[in-house]
Write a protein that holds these residues in place. Structure first.
Motif, short mmCIF file in Angstrom:
data_model
loop_
_atom_site.label_atom_id
_atom_site.label_comp_id
_atom_site.label_asym_id
_atom_site.label_seq_id
_atom_site.Cartn_x
_atom_site.Cartn_y
_atom_site.Cartn_z
N PRO A 174 0.81 -1.22 0.00
CA PRO A 174 0.00 0.00 0.00
C PRO A 174 0.85 1.27 0.00
CG PRO A 174 -0.79 -1.56 1.64
CD PRO A 174 0.51 -2.07 1.16
N SER A 175 0.27 2.32 -0.54
CA SER A 175 0.93 3.62 -0.55
C SER A 175 0.92 4.23 0.85
CB SER A 175 0.23 4.57 -1.51
OG SER A 175 0.29 4.07 -2.83
N SER A 176 1.94 5.03 1.12
CA SER A 176 2.04 5.73 2.40
C SER A 176 1.60 7.18 2.31
CB SER A 176 3.48 5.68 2.92
OG SER A 176 3.92 4.36 3.11
N ASN A 177 1.41 7.67 1.09
CA ASN A 177 0.99 9.06 0.90
C ASN A 177 0.38 9.19 -0.50
OD1 ASN A 177 3.25 9.28 -0.93
ND2 ASN A 177 4.56 9.75 0.83
N LYS A 178 -0.19 10.35 -0.78
CA LYS A 178 -0.87 10.55 -2.06
C LYS A 178 0.08 10.47 -3.24
CE LYS A 178 -4.76 13.29 -0.30
NZ LYS A 178 -5.48 14.60 -0.35
N ALA A 179 1.35 10.83 -3.01
CA ALA A 179 2.34 10.77 -4.09
C ALA A 179 2.79 9.35 -4.39
CB ALA A 179 3.54 11.64 -3.72
N ARG A 180 2.38 8.39 -3.56
CA ARG A 180 2.73 6.97 -3.72
C ARG A 180 4.25 6.77 -3.68
NH1 ARG A 180 -1.63 5.01 -8.42
NH2 ARG A 180 -3.25 6.49 -7.82
N ASP A 181 4.92 7.54 -2.86
CA ASP A 181 6.37 7.43 -2.74
C ASP A 181 6.76 6.04 -2.25
OD1 ASP A 181 6.81 10.09 -3.48
OD2 ASP A 181 6.57 10.80 -1.41
N ILE A 182 7.93 5.59 -2.66
CA ILE A 182 8.44 4.30 -2.19
C ILE A 182 9.21 4.56 -0.90
CG2 ILE A 182 9.81 2.26 -2.74
CD1 ILE A 182 9.30 2.80 -5.67
N THR A 183 8.50 4.56 0.19
CA THR A 183 9.09 4.75 1.51
C THR A 183 9.82 3.48 1.93
OG1 THR A 183 7.04 3.99 2.53
CG2 THR A 183 7.28 6.37 2.16
N PRO A 184 10.68 3.55 2.96
CA PRO A 184 11.39 2.34 3.39
C PRO A 184 10.45 1.17 3.71
CG PRO A 184 12.41 4.27 4.37
CD PRO A 184 11.17 4.75 3.65
N ALA A 185 9.34 1.45 4.40
CA ALA A 185 8.41 0.37 4.72
C ALA A 185 7.78 -0.20 3.47
CB ALA A 185 7.32 0.88 5.68
N ARG A 186 7.40 0.67 2.56
CA ARG A 186 6.77 0.21 1.33
C ARG A 186 7.75 -0.61 0.49
NH1 ARG A 186 3.90 3.19 -3.78
NH2 ARG A 186 2.45 1.47 -4.13
N GLU A 187 9.00 -0.22 0.50
CA GLU A 187 10.03 -0.95 -0.25
C GLU A 187 10.19 -2.37 0.26
OE1 GLU A 187 14.75 -0.48 -1.52
OE2 GLU A 187 13.86 0.87 -0.05
N CYS A 219 -7.90 3.30 4.90
CA CYS A 219 -7.62 1.86 4.79
C CYS A 219 -6.54 1.47 5.79
CB CYS A 219 -7.18 1.51 3.38
SG CYS A 219 -8.45 1.72 2.12
N ILE A 220 -6.69 0.32 6.39
CA ILE A 220 -5.79 -0.08 7.45
C ILE A 220 -4.38 -0.34 6.92
CG2 ILE A 220 -6.27 -2.57 7.32
CD1 ILE A 220 -5.88 -0.47 10.53
N GLY A 221 -4.25 -0.90 5.72
CA GLY A 221 -2.92 -1.15 5.18
C GLY A 221 -2.15 0.13 4.92
N ASP A 222 -2.82 1.13 4.34
CA ASP A 222 -2.18 2.42 4.10
C ASP A 222 -1.76 3.06 5.42
OD1 ASP A 222 -4.14 1.65 2.04
OD2 ASP A 222 -3.51 3.46 1.01
N THR A 223 -2.62 2.93 6.44
CA THR A 223 -2.32 3.52 7.75
C THR A 223 -1.10 2.87 8.38
OG1 THR A 223 -4.61 4.16 8.16
CG2 THR A 223 -3.22 3.85 10.09
N PHE A 224 -1.06 1.54 8.39
CA PHE A 224 0.09 0.87 9.01
C PHE A 224 1.37 1.14 8.22
CE2 PHE A 224 -2.57 -2.65 11.26
CZ PHE A 224 -3.03 -1.70 12.15
N GLN A 225 1.25 1.23 6.90
CA GLN A 225 2.42 1.57 6.08
C GLN A 225 2.89 3.00 6.42
OE1 GLN A 225 4.06 -0.85 4.22
NE2 GLN A 225 3.31 -0.55 2.14
N MET A 226 1.93 3.92 6.61
CA MET A 226 2.28 5.29 7.01
C MET A 226 3.01 5.30 8.35
SD MET A 226 -0.72 8.06 6.21
CE MET A 226 -1.98 7.20 7.14
N LEU A 227 2.64 4.37 9.22
CA LEU A 227 3.25 4.30 10.54
C LEU A 227 4.60 3.59 10.51
CD1 LEU A 227 0.05 3.51 12.64
CD2 LEU A 227 1.33 5.66 12.56
#
Length: 367
Positions: A174-187, A219-227
């Protein structure tokens, strides 16, 4: 090679899985349950832990009550992890799993996506308006996982890209922000998905899709990815002629074990985020049934048009009935079907108008 049938939980099958049905699975666990809360209707929501390692994985299933395939696969996985298989031993040594097999027992009873208050728990991550949502969030805070597995089902309409292959399994980091950046968690989540996809291509080549990554902080996945916690969305889809999703269940089982193996062996960085984006994005290109040449039976339908049918899942006591519904009439040139009915002669079929006697038709199927 894992012999899946050795570990398949035979007490649960089909699409309708509720809290009563999984009680025997809970009862035979050799360790205590963790009561994390109650549903709106007062049903206990329980979790349990497996393993003693430092790598903490939180997973939950049936957040949507009518999405039961992953619940079945979770119990298959639990059977495997309690076996003497060397991989099971390794996973339990390196990992600490916290599992919620059924987050939405009220929705499971009713076979609905929402809970009994008609709230989609996967759109309640910000408001936390429901006790089930609060229970999961409190568990997340207390456990502080290193990884999250968000386990779901998807509809039969999805194809793996612009192909005639149904998306039997789909994944999403899941994305962590509207820009859909590849954050460390998302990676990290992307790399784990690449590892699972590599394994699955040996079993179901071309049948793995990538779920849409549009950002939604409800969405819970986006939220946990944001965290900052790598979170993977698992979507159980359609395998040919497998509407009970028993074959898909096996591939979800294998996928979860592959992800746990990669985590246990510290091999996440063996995989590339570039390969994540090579997994074809899901498209909505499938009907359950397409009827060709319907004008031979019903002259009101123009020549060259086809009828697209999708099944509606209807709970009948304790069994899910797949009720066919006409959803589109047209050229349908871009679409595929899990079944195709070709009208040849009016005597072959028993319908007279646009309200087709579908049950008669479905007996005359060309696969």
């Amino acid at each position: 090679m894992i012999d899946y049938l050795l570990y398949k939980e035979k007490s649960i099958n089909g699409r309708y899985i509720n809290a009563d049905i999984i009680q025997p699975c809970f009862s035979k666990l050799p360790f205590p349950l963790i009561h994390i809360g109650n549903s709106v209707d007062g049903i206990e929501i329980n979790a349990f832990k497996l393993g003693s390692g430092q790598k903490k994985i939180l997973m939950w299933s049936q957040m949507h009550g009518n999405e039961s395939t992953t619940t079945k696969a979770v119990w298959d996985m639990v059977n495997f992890l309690q076996s003497e298989n060397p991989l099971a031993t390794q996973i339990l040594k390196e990992c600490n799993l916290l599992i919620v097999p059924m987050l939405n027992p009220d929705g499971a009873n009713l076979y609905t996506r929402e809970n009994i208050n008609k709230v989609d728990l996967n759109r309640d991550a910000k408001n936390l308006s429901q006790p089930e949502s609060i229970a999961l969030r409190n568990l997340f805070k207390s456990f502080q996982p290193n990884f999250c597995f968000n386990l779901h089902d998807q509809r039969t309409l999805f194809s793996a890209g612009n192909t005639d292959k149904s998306a039997t399994i789909s994944f999403l980091s899941p994305s962590s922000n509207k820009a859909r950046d590849i954050t460390p968690a998302r990676e990290v989540a992307m790399k784990l998905i690449v590892g699972m996809n590599k394994m699955l291509q040996k079993h179901i080549p071309g049948q793995v899709g990538r779920y849409d990554d549009g950002f939604n902080d409800n969405c819970i996945g986006d939220t946990f990815q944001m965290l900052g916690v790598p979170t993977i969305l698992f979507e159980s889809g359609h395998y040919p002629k497998d509407y009970e999703r028993e074959k898909t269940r096996e591939y979800i089982f294998l996928s979860m074990l592959e992800a746990l193996k990669i985590i246990a062996e510290d091999k996440i960085d063996m995989y590339s985020t570039g390969d994540y984006f090579s997994i074809p994005g899901n498209q909505k290109l499938f009907f359950d049934v397409i009827i060709e040449n319907p004008e031979l039976v019903n002259p009101e339908i123009e020549q060259g048009q086809k009828i697209g049918i999708r099944y509606k899942e209807v709970l009948d006591v304790d069994k899910v009935i797949f009720t066919p519904e006409i959803v589109e009439i047209g050229a349908l040139d871009r679409f595929y079907a899990h079944k195709t009915i070709v009208c040849v002669d009016t005597k072959d079929f028993g319908f007279n108008s646009a309200e087709i006697k579908l049950l008669d038709l479905l007996l005359k199927t060309k696969n």
